[in-house]
Structures are given as structure tokens and as C-alpha cells.
Enzyme design. Structure first.
Site, PDB file in Angstrom:
ATOM      1  N   LYS A  95       1.073  -1.295  -0.184  1.00  0.00           N
ATOM      2  CA  LYS A  95      -0.243  -0.285   0.184  1.00  0.00           C
ATOM      3  C   LYS A  95       1.164   1.203  -0.089  1.00  0.00           C
ATOM      4  CE  LYS A  95      -4.557   0.762   2.820  1.00  0.00           C
ATOM      5  NZ  LYS A  95      -4.943   0.390   4.008  1.00  0.00           N
TER       6      LYS A  95
HETATM    7  C1  E4P Z   1      -8.369   0.558   4.266  1.00  0.00           C
HETATM    8  O1  E4P Z   1      -7.326  -0.051   3.312  1.00  0.00           O
HETATM    9  C2  E4P Z   1      -7.832   2.987   4.716  1.00  0.00           C
HETATM   10  O2  E4P Z   1      -7.268   2.514   5.733  1.00  0.00           O
HETATM   11  C3  E4P Z   1      -9.344   2.320   6.308  1.00  0.00           C
HETATM   12  O3  E4P Z   1     -11.010   2.248   5.477  1.00  0.00           O
HETATM   13  C4  E4P Z   1      -9.255   3.743   6.509  1.00  0.00           C
HETATM   14  O4  E4P Z   1     -10.212   3.632   7.127  1.00  0.00           O
HETATM   15  P1  E4P Z   1     -10.602   5.280   8.533  1.00  0.00           P
HETATM   16  O5  E4P Z   1     -11.301   6.229   7.981  1.00  0.00           O
HETATM   17  O6  E4P Z   1     -12.300   4.757   8.912  1.00  0.00           O
HETATM   18  O7  E4P Z   1      -9.609   5.360   9.038  1.00  0.00           O
END
Ligand code: E4P
Length: 218
Positions: free
Chosen positions: A83
Site C-alpha cells: 500500500k
Molecule cells: C483501508 O485501506 C483504509 O486505510 C481504511 O479503510 C481507512 O478507514 P478510516 O477512514 O476509518 O480510518
């Protein structure tokens, strides 16, 4: 549509993965911090629990740093997806990862233009953060999914749209309707997907009526 779990809680993951409905997992630095465990250990454990893609996020902000971190993360298990943030450096790294055959999830996507660039860079997944957008302007998160879907379909990009920052079951429904390929869902929201009050009350009625018959199927 693929459903991923957005968690580093391996106990919760193991329990939900037993349903056969968890296609993959996403993590981020906040979730790793929340686990209180070494990142490599958590990612390795998650990769043993699910066969599908497991996103592990690089934290360097320059492309060379992301590449070094991403290669190390990708060496943990074959199903690791690296990522990287949707920045200029993140997309330079994404293009290089694509050349090396390393799968990527380009995260922190908040606009259709950013998603267009991610696809052109060869991202495997792009993660529009629909909950964080909705926090600012209700409805804008799912609108973004629809816009990205239209652009990707028009130009034949095969980058998968991974709806992220999901806050409610409605976000899952709306993402599915808007054409997201996958959604990454916090465990509490995933649990809520199974439930409906009419299912609960209907089942209670059936069980009560069945008990009155005095019968047993077995
Ligand atoms: C997943 O890949 C993301 O990092 C996550 O869904 C972010 O979610 P949040 O906005 O609740 O932190």
C-alpha cells in the site's frame, strides 16, 4: 464483489474468515499501531489466515524509500499487496512495483483525477476513502466511486476499485451499486451485514411454531 476486512485484530479475523466470506484484508499504520505488535509479525499471521490479498502499507514518503519498504513487505508472503499513498512519489513507486510484478493498493484517494493517475501508473487497487469524504460532504464518497467506475470502464483500466473508509452497512450497499470491485470493511460493520430485524423476528416465530409441533427433524 470482494469483501475485505479492515483490521489487524487476528482473533476477530480468524472468527470472520471461518465464514468463508472474507476475501482479503487491509491494514494501515494506524491499525498496526492499534495492534501493539511488530508489523512483520502481524502481516505474516494475517497472510496465514487468509489466502486473498493482504495490504501492508509503506510509511516512507519518497519513492525510493517506498520501494525499499514495499519490497521487504512483499517478501513476507506471496499475498502481500504493498500500500502506498496517492502522492506523486507514491505513483512513481507504483509504476516501478508494477514493472517488478509487485501488487499495489494506492490509498488515500479522494478524487477521480487521483484515481485516473493511479490506474495509469499501473495500480492493482485504488482505495477511495468514502467515509472520510462523507464526513465532509454527505454522499460525496459514493459519488466518487461512480465517477471512478465510469472513467475506468471508458478507458478499459483494470485497476480494481476498493471502497475504503467504510463506516456503515449502507456504505457497502452503495459501493456495490456504484460498481466498486471490492470494499474493505471494519469488523463491526462486517458483522452488521449479516443482520436484519425481520430475519431475527422471523426466525423466532418459526422456531416457536416449530416447537409447538413437538417434532424433530433428526
Ligand atoms: C483501508 O485501506 C483504509 O486505510 C481504511 O479503510 C481507512 O478507514 P478510516 O477512514 O476509518 O480510518
Amino acid at each position: 464483489m470482494q469483501l475485505f476486512l479492515d483490521t489487524t485484530d487476528t482473533v476477530v479475523l480468524k472468527d470472520l474468515a471461518a465464514t468463508g466470506l472474507v476475501d482479503g484484508v487491509t491494514t494501515n499504520p494506524t491499525l498496526i499501531a492499534k495492534s501493539g505488535r511488530p508489523m512483520a509479525e502481524v502481516i505474516a499471521e494475517i497472510c496465514e489466515l487468509v489466502e486473498g490479498p493482504v495490504s501492508a502499507e509503506a510509511v516512507a514518503v519518497d519513492a525510493d524509500g517506498m520501494l525499499a519498504e514495499g519490497r521487504k513487505l512483499a517478501s513476507i508472503a506471496p499475498n502481500v499487496v504493498v500500500k502506498v499513498p496517492l502522492t506523486r512519489a507514491g505513483l512513481v513507486a507504483t509504476a516501478q512495483f508494477a514493472r517488478e510484478g509487485i501488487q499495489t493498493n494506492v490509498t488515500l484517494c479522494f478524487s477521480a483525477n487521483q484515481a485516473l493517475l493511479a490506474a495509469k501508473a499501473g495500480a492493482t487497487y485504488v482505495s477511495p476513502f468514502i467515509g472520510r469524504l462523507d464526513d465532509q460532504t454527505p454522499g460525496s464518497g459514493v459519488e466518487l466511486i461512480g465517477a471512478i467506475r465510469a472513467i475506468y470502464d471508458t478507458y478499459g483500466f483494470d485497476t480494481e476499485i476498493l471502497a475504503a473508509s467504510i463506516r456503515t452497512p449502507l456504505h457497502v450497499t452503495e459501493s456495490a451499486l456504484a460498481g466498486a470491485d471490492c470494499a474493505t470493511i471494519p469488523p463491526a460493520v462486517f458483522e452488521a451485514l449479516f443482520k436484519h430485524p425481520l430475519t431475527e423476528s422471523g426466525l423466532q416465530q418459526f422456531l416457536s411454531d416449530w416447537a409447538k409441533t413437538g417434532q424433530s427433524i433428526l
